[in-house]
Design an enzyme around this catalytic site. Structure first.
Site, mmCIF file in Angstrom:
data_model
loop_
_atom_site.group_PDB
_atom_site.id
_atom_site.type_symbol
_atom_site.label_atom_id
_atom_site.label_comp_id
_atom_site.label_asym_id
_atom_site.label_seq_id
_atom_site.Cartn_x
_atom_site.Cartn_y
_atom_site.Cartn_z
ATOM 1 C CG HIS A 17 -2.040 -1.040 1.073
ATOM 2 N ND1 HIS A 17 -2.658 -1.608 2.160
ATOM 3 C CD2 HIS A 17 -2.583 -1.623 -0.012
ATOM 4 C CE1 HIS A 17 -3.556 -2.483 1.747
ATOM 5 N NE2 HIS A 17 -3.525 -2.509 0.427
ATOM 6 C CG HIS A 104 -1.161 -13.224 6.280
ATOM 7 N ND1 HIS A 104 -0.853 -12.674 5.065
ATOM 8 C CD2 HIS A 104 -2.474 -13.550 6.232
ATOM 9 C CE1 HIS A 104 -1.937 -12.665 4.302
ATOM 10 N NE2 HIS A 104 -2.933 -13.197 4.982
ATOM 11 C CG ASP A 351 -5.827 -13.423 -5.981
ATOM 12 O OD1 ASP A 351 -6.347 -13.321 -7.105
ATOM 13 O OD2 ASP A 351 -4.961 -12.636 -5.544
#
Length: 402
Positions: A17, A104, A351
């Site tokens: 980002h 993650h 996704d």
């Protein structure tokens, strides 16, 4: 580190980002006709929002050539590539201030650096692969023009649905030696598949019947707010013999390094891979033959184009496994950074399966490896060619003219 390669060196930058992502490519040969559109083709194949099988994040991923070219020709100097991030939603990740997301990199990045990006996975995000794909497109154009190299990747499995690649032994048949590591049909696919065939379907599987089953599997995962993994197979054709730098930079070792550096990868195999362990050596060896042009080749190619860590001019083929995406919208029990129990339901766009978009990333990293190894080998050959011919060695020690 963020740099890959020795003579063709690719450095990527950027987080999910931040204002932009991109790459610096050092070592691209001068004189290559290169425009942004040459790179954009592959970036379009990688970008989000291509179909209902991918994340809805809306990014154009338009590449801007910053340096290293003039009037559409490479100068041999570093090439700067920039792609703007335009559809960030940092507010979707406020929970990560409290929770390390399951599977993650939130916790591991914090453990390593003592600080982490506050949204979108930061540097571990697949947005980082934009720089790889852009660099790979440049490498591939040079390889195609200079050597005729062809690189085609495709989706070979989603979940338990896979292309008919090999036969599984039935109970009581474990000692039968007639089976081959890969089916004749799959070997023929490796020999003939084109990108046009791969891109004919949104799943990027060139086998229509299997492709439809894969699509339905991904849609079921998406409907359940879940995800599913898969594999990508890649074939590289017309690579010269002699590439690879033993012993630690063998061709397949460097290729594995490249592939396992891609986000979400969990396994790599080349040639017959794990299936080759089930075939006796008498049937798995690749006998040498003399080609019509006088060069040596092999009658089979279970080695996947690499022997002793060095390419043998046969097609190189390999497979890469991608895990099920870690970001899912289901609530998951976990703990906060302070150790207290909690529940996390991710809000970010993701996704349900990464393999359709991973295809151009695998192709890109393959192109970078091949070009880097080619430049190293050609430097060695050029240096050797400047010496007077050696006449004191027996003929068996010197490669005959081909």
């Amino acid at each position: 580190m963020s740099t890959f390669g020795k003579l063709f060196r690719v450095t990527t930058y950027g987080e999910s980002h931040c204002p932009s992502v991109g790459a610096i490519i050092d070592g691209c040969p001068p004189g290559l006709v290169l425009e942004a559109k040459d790179i954009q083709v592959q970036l379009n194949r990688r970008r989000p929002g291509q179909s209902n099988l991918t994340t809805p994040r809306n990014e154009k991923d338009a590449v801007i050539l910053q340096s290293g070219t003039e009037r559409g020709v490479t100068l041999g100097t570093p090439i700067g590539l920039l792609v703007k991030n335009e559809d960030q939603r940092p507010h979707d990740y406020t929970e990560t201030d409290l929770f390390p997301r399951p599977s993650h990199a939130d916790y591991t990045y914090l453990a390593k650096y003592g600080i982490k990006a506050s949204s979108g996975g930061g540097r571990s995000s697949a947005r980082e692969t934009i720089g790889r794909v852009a660099a790979g497109a440049i490498a591939e154009k040079y390889l195609k023009q200079a050597f005729g190299v062809e690189i085609v990747a495709f989706v070979s499995s989603v979940g338990k649905i896979q292309l008919p690649m090999s036969k599984t032994a039935a109970p009581g048949e474990e000692d039968h030696d007639d089976d081959e590591a890969l089916t004749p049909e799959f070997r023929e696919l490796l020999n003939t598949v084109t990108r046009e065939q791969v891109d004919a379907d949104s799943i990027r599987c060139p086998h229509p019947e299997t492709a439809e089953r894969m699509i339905q599997r991904i849609l079921r995962a998406k409907e359940a707010n879940d995800s599913i993994g898969g594999t990508v197979t890649c074939v590289i054709r017309k690579v010269p013999a002699g590439l690879g730098e033993p012993v630690f930079d063998k061709f397949e070792a460097t290729l594995a390094h490249a592939m396992l550096s891609i986000p979400a990868t969990k396994a790599f195999e080349i040639g017959s891979g794990f299936k080759g362990t089930e075939i006796p050596g008498s049937k798995h060896n690749d006998p040498f033959v003399r080609r019509a042009d006088g060069s040596l080749g092999t009658s089979t190619n279970w080695s996947g184009g690499v022997q002793g860590g060095i390419t043998n001019a046969e097609d190189i083929y390999f497979r890469v496994a991608f895990k099920s995406p870690a970001t899912i919208s289901q609530a998951q029990g976990t703990v906060k950074y302070d150790g207290s129990a909690g529940e996390l339901a991710a809000r970010g766009r993701h996704d349900p399966c990464v393999v359709p978009r991973a295809v151009p990333i695998v192709e890109a990293m393959a192109a970078i490896v091949v070009l880097d190894q080619l430049l190293q080998q050609n430097a060695r050959k050029t240096a050797a060619s400047l010496l007077p011919p050696v006449t004191t060695l027996p003929p068996t020690m010197v490669l005959p003219p081909q």
